[in-house]
Design a protein around this motif. Structure first.
Motif, PDB file in Angstrom:
ATOM      1  N   TYR A  17       0.826  -1.078  -0.165  1.00 16.30           N
ATOM      2  CA  TYR A  17       0.092  -0.214   0.051  1.00 16.30           C
ATOM      3  C   TYR A  17       0.912   1.275  -0.106  1.00 16.30           C
ATOM      4  CZ  TYR A  17      -3.218   3.664   1.769  1.00 16.30           C
ATOM      5  OH  TYR A  17      -3.758   4.639   1.787  1.00 16.30           O
ATOM      6  N   PHE A  18       1.752   1.257   0.739  1.00 16.71           N
ATOM      7  CA  PHE A  18       2.608   2.539   0.895  1.00 16.71           C
ATOM      8  C   PHE A  18       3.636   2.516  -0.414  1.00 16.71           C
ATOM      9  CE2 PHE A  18       1.918   2.025   5.657  1.00 16.71           C
ATOM     10  CZ  PHE A  18       1.405   3.294   5.780  1.00 16.71           C
ATOM     11  N   ILE A  19       4.201   1.467  -0.859  1.00 16.44           N
ATOM     12  CA  ILE A  19       4.925   1.820  -2.019  1.00 16.44           C
ATOM     13  C   ILE A  19       4.036   2.216  -3.480  1.00 16.44           C
ATOM     14  CG2 ILE A  19       6.088   0.544  -3.896  1.00 16.44           C
ATOM     15  CD1 ILE A  19       7.353  -1.429  -1.480  1.00 16.44           C
ATOM     16  N   ALA A  20       2.882   1.560  -3.276  1.00 16.21           N
ATOM     17  CA  ALA A  20       1.764   1.999  -4.513  1.00 16.21           C
ATOM     18  C   ALA A  20       1.482   3.348  -4.371  1.00 16.21           C
ATOM     19  CB  ALA A  20       0.526   1.315  -4.497  1.00 16.21           C
ATOM     20  N   LYS A  21       1.408   4.112  -3.075  1.00 18.81           N
ATOM     21  CA  LYS A  21       0.756   5.460  -2.799  1.00 18.81           C
ATOM     22  C   LYS A  21       2.150   6.337  -3.136  1.00 18.81           C
ATOM     23  CE  LYS A  21      -1.203   8.331   0.619  1.00 18.81           C
ATOM     24  NZ  LYS A  21      -1.791   8.545   2.107  1.00 18.81           N
ATOM     25  N   ALA A  22       3.428   5.815  -2.820  1.00 19.53           N
ATOM     26  CA  ALA A  22       4.597   6.539  -3.009  1.00 19.53           C
ATOM     27  C   ALA A  22       4.810   6.831  -4.485  1.00 19.53           C
ATOM     28  CB  ALA A  22       5.778   6.188  -2.215  1.00 19.53           C
ATOM     29  N   ASN A  23       4.257   6.068  -5.436  1.00 13.99           N
ATOM     30  CA  ASN A  23       4.639   5.887  -6.644  1.00 13.99           C
ATOM     31  C   ASN A  23       3.267   6.461  -7.547  1.00 13.99           C
ATOM     32  OD1 ASN A  23       7.351   4.591  -7.401  1.00 13.99           O
ATOM     33  ND2 ASN A  23       6.311   3.613  -5.763  1.00 13.99           N
ATOM     34  N   GLY A  24       2.451   6.744  -6.764  1.00 13.00           N
ATOM     35  CA  GLY A  24       1.225   7.241  -7.541  1.00 13.00           C
ATOM     36  C   GLY A  24       0.262   6.366  -8.187  1.00 13.00           C
ATOM     37  N   ILE A  25       0.474   5.054  -7.624  1.00 12.89           N
ATOM     38  CA  ILE A  25      -0.436   3.850  -8.268  1.00 12.89           C
ATOM     39  C   ILE A  25      -1.423   3.620  -7.371  1.00 12.89           C
ATOM     40  CG2 ILE A  25      -0.427   1.467  -8.883  1.00 12.89           C
ATOM     41  CD1 ILE A  25       2.479   1.902  -9.415  1.00 12.89           C
ATOM     42  N   PRO A  26      -2.792   3.492  -8.144  1.00 14.21           N
ATOM     43  CA  PRO A  26      -4.083   3.462  -7.332  1.00 14.21           C
ATOM     44  C   PRO A  26      -3.702   1.891  -6.698  1.00 14.21           C
ATOM     45  CG  PRO A  26      -4.702   4.332  -9.092  1.00 14.21           C
ATOM     46  CD  PRO A  26      -3.096   4.155  -9.360  1.00 14.21           C
ATOM     47  N   PHE A  27      -4.079   1.775  -5.434  1.00 11.07           N
ATOM     48  CA  PHE A  27      -4.066   0.263  -4.678  1.00 11.07           C
ATOM     49  C   PHE A  27      -5.049  -0.369  -5.450  1.00 11.07           C
ATOM     50  CE2 PHE A  27      -5.221  -2.875  -1.463  1.00 11.07           C
ATOM     51  CZ  PHE A  27      -3.761  -3.272  -1.029  1.00 11.07           C
ATOM     52  N   TRP A  28      -6.172  -0.273  -6.020  1.00  8.10           N
ATOM     53  CA  TRP A  28      -6.819  -1.269  -6.644  1.00  8.10           C
ATOM     54  C   TRP A  28      -6.508  -1.751  -7.950  1.00  8.10           C
ATOM     55  CZ3 TRP A  28      -8.590  -0.121 -11.507  1.00  8.10           C
ATOM     56  CH2 TRP A  28      -8.329   1.044 -12.154  1.00  8.10           C
ATOM     57  N   GLU A  29      -5.624  -1.163  -8.530  1.00  3.67           N
ATOM     58  CA  GLU A  29      -4.823  -1.722  -9.703  1.00  3.67           C
ATOM     59  C   GLU A  29      -4.036  -2.864  -9.084  1.00  3.67           C
ATOM     60  OE1 GLU A  29      -2.939   1.227 -12.100  1.00  3.67           O
ATOM     61  OE2 GLU A  29      -4.404   2.308 -12.515  1.00  3.67           O
ATOM     62  N   LEU A  30      -3.525  -2.830  -8.162  1.00  6.68           N
ATOM     63  CA  LEU A  30      -2.723  -4.003  -7.653  1.00  6.68           C
ATOM     64  C   LEU A  30      -3.534  -4.979  -6.727  1.00  6.68           C
ATOM     65  CD1 LEU A  30       0.215  -1.906  -6.111  1.00  6.68           C
ATOM     66  CD2 LEU A  30       0.119  -3.080  -8.226  1.00  6.68           C
ATOM     67  N   SER A  31      -4.683  -4.607  -6.297  1.00  4.93           N
ATOM     68  CA  SER A  31      -5.259  -5.715  -5.726  1.00  4.93           C
ATOM     69  C   SER A  31      -6.396  -6.402  -6.446  1.00  4.93           C
ATOM     70  CB  SER A  31      -5.989  -5.041  -4.360  1.00  4.93           C
ATOM     71  OG  SER A  31      -6.932  -3.852  -4.798  1.00  4.93           O
ATOM     72  N   GLU A  32      -7.065  -5.956  -7.393  1.00  2.00           N
ATOM     73  CA  GLU A  32      -7.996  -6.372  -8.058  1.00  2.00           C
ATOM     74  C   GLU A  32      -7.524  -7.445  -9.169  1.00  2.00           C
ATOM     75  OE1 GLU A  32     -10.548  -3.681 -10.051  1.00  2.00           O
ATOM     76  OE2 GLU A  32     -11.502  -2.910  -7.989  1.00  2.00           O
ATOM     77  N   ASP A  33      -8.565  -8.335  -9.538  1.00  2.00           N
ATOM     78  CA  ASP A  33      -8.039  -9.336 -10.633  1.00  2.00           C
ATOM     79  C   ASP A  33      -7.713  -8.525 -12.006  1.00  2.00           C
ATOM     80  OD1 ASP A  33      -9.023 -11.507 -12.893  1.00  2.00           O
ATOM     81  OD2 ASP A  33      -7.985 -12.451 -11.288  1.00  2.00           O
ATOM     82  N   PRO A  34      -6.686  -9.070 -12.692  1.00  2.20           N
ATOM     83  CA  PRO A  34      -6.467  -8.445 -14.048  1.00  2.20           C
ATOM     84  C   PRO A  34      -7.636  -8.143 -14.927  1.00  2.20           C
ATOM     85  CG  PRO A  34      -4.760  -9.649 -13.583  1.00  2.20           C
ATOM     86  CD  PRO A  34      -5.615 -10.022 -12.486  1.00  2.20           C
TER      87      PRO A  34
END
Length: 336
Positions: A17-34
């Motif tokens: 969560y903190f890495i995605a937020k630091a790079n401006g990536i929404p967390f849902w793009e990492l947590s949801e199914d492709p």
């Protein structure tokens, strides 16, 4: 230990969560199914996800059995083989999941670099543990054949359909996972059998001097259920001794049944008790009367006066043989 895995998953989620937020990536793009993130159909990536499960089916049991063999059973040689095989399967599964070999090509590395490293690792593994593998070495050779065919199709650009590349790679993964599962199962069963043998030897040879409550080093928790519940057989009771024959009087001798042997009757012949005739000089049955027609027992007539018979006579008859011998000839008055 019971909350170790939940704590690890919680820490991993926080880091992502903190890495995605630091790079401006929404967390849902990492947590949801492709498929849902990209708006594709639900079966998108179905075959690729299934093959990732095939990789992990072999890697996870091998790694678990290797850890148990190393830290619990102290079986270092078997643990090294299991950890090495499990690590190869896990790394190749991660490569297939995150497409590491394709990312290496983007960075400028040759396309055969990572597949060559994997191929060399499997060859070294098979050579080092060829004796332990036995005929299971054929499974490793099948895995090498599948991966080699997939690498050739991918790097030589033969123009074959994608089915050949992914299909041969999946076949190689299936061979390797089967080998790892067999190795893990063999190691676990051998460790359990060895532990049971050690426990049984300890119970039978090391618990003789322990206290009743386990204060001297033993406890009831270390005993098997069958040891606690198995009843002990009582010692066999000694056989009672037969009483010695009592002194028999002449009155008892007069009423003692005498067996009569019948030629047409089968069965044991009853005999008088030992010592029944020790005190009598001679006993002869001159008058024998059957008591019952159906019985084979006959009794001597009992004297009403309870007197002892005269020596040498029974009921007025002389028992001693004549002076001339047991079979004396009859002599006429002229011969006398």
């Amino acid at each position: 230990m019971a909350v170790a895995v939940p704590l690890v998953v919680t820490a991993f989620t926080a880091v992502v969560y903190f890495i995605a937020k630091a790079n401006g990536i929404p967390f849902w793009e990492l947590s949801e199914d492709p498929a849902s993130s990209l708006g594709g159909p639900y079966f998108t990536g179905f075959y690729a996800n299934t093959m990732i499960l095939v990789w992990q089916i072999g890697a996870l049991p091998a790694l678990f059995a290797g850890i148990v063999a190393w830290f619990v059973a102290r079986w270092r040689s078997e643990a090294k083989m299991l950890l090495a095989g499990g690590a190869i399967g896990a790394v190749m599964g991660l490569d297939d999941f995150f497409m590491l070999h394709e990312q290496a090509q983007v960075l400028g590395a040759p396309g055969f670099l990572l597949p060559g490293v994997y191929f060399a690792a499997v060859v070294v593994f098979c050579w080092l543990y060829r004796r332990r593998l036995g005929w299971w070495l054929l499974l490793a050779l099948g895995a090498l054949g599948g991966w080699g065919a997939s690498a050739l199709v991918d790097n030589l650009a033969l123009g074959l359909p994608l089915f050949f590349e992914d299909g041969t790679k999946a076949i190689g993964a299936a061979f390797w996972s089967t080998l790892l599962v067999k190795l893990a199962y063999r190691a676990m069963t051998q460790m359990v059998a060895r532990r049971d043998a050690d426990d049984e030897a300890q119970h039978h040879h090391g618990d003789d001097g322990d206290g009743e409550d386990g204060e001297d080093g033993g406890s009831f928790d270390d005993l098997h259920d069958e040891d606690l519940a198995a009843p002990r057989r009582p010692a066999p009771a000694p056989e009672p001794r037969r009483p010695a024959p009592a002194h028999t009087s002449f009155d008892d001798l007069a009423t003692t049944p005498i067996p009569v042997v019948d030629a047409g009757r089968r069965g044991p012949v009853r005999r008088p008790a030992p010592g029944a005739f020790e005190d009598s000089a001679t006993v002869v049955a001159s008058e024998v009367r059957p008591r019952e027609a159906s019985s084979g027992e006959h009794r001597l007539p009992r004297s009403d006066e309870h007197r002892l018979p005269e020596p040498g006579r029974v009921n007025g008859h002389r028992l001693n043989p004549p002076p001339g011998g047991r079979r004396a000839r009859h002599r006429s008055p002229d011969q006398e």
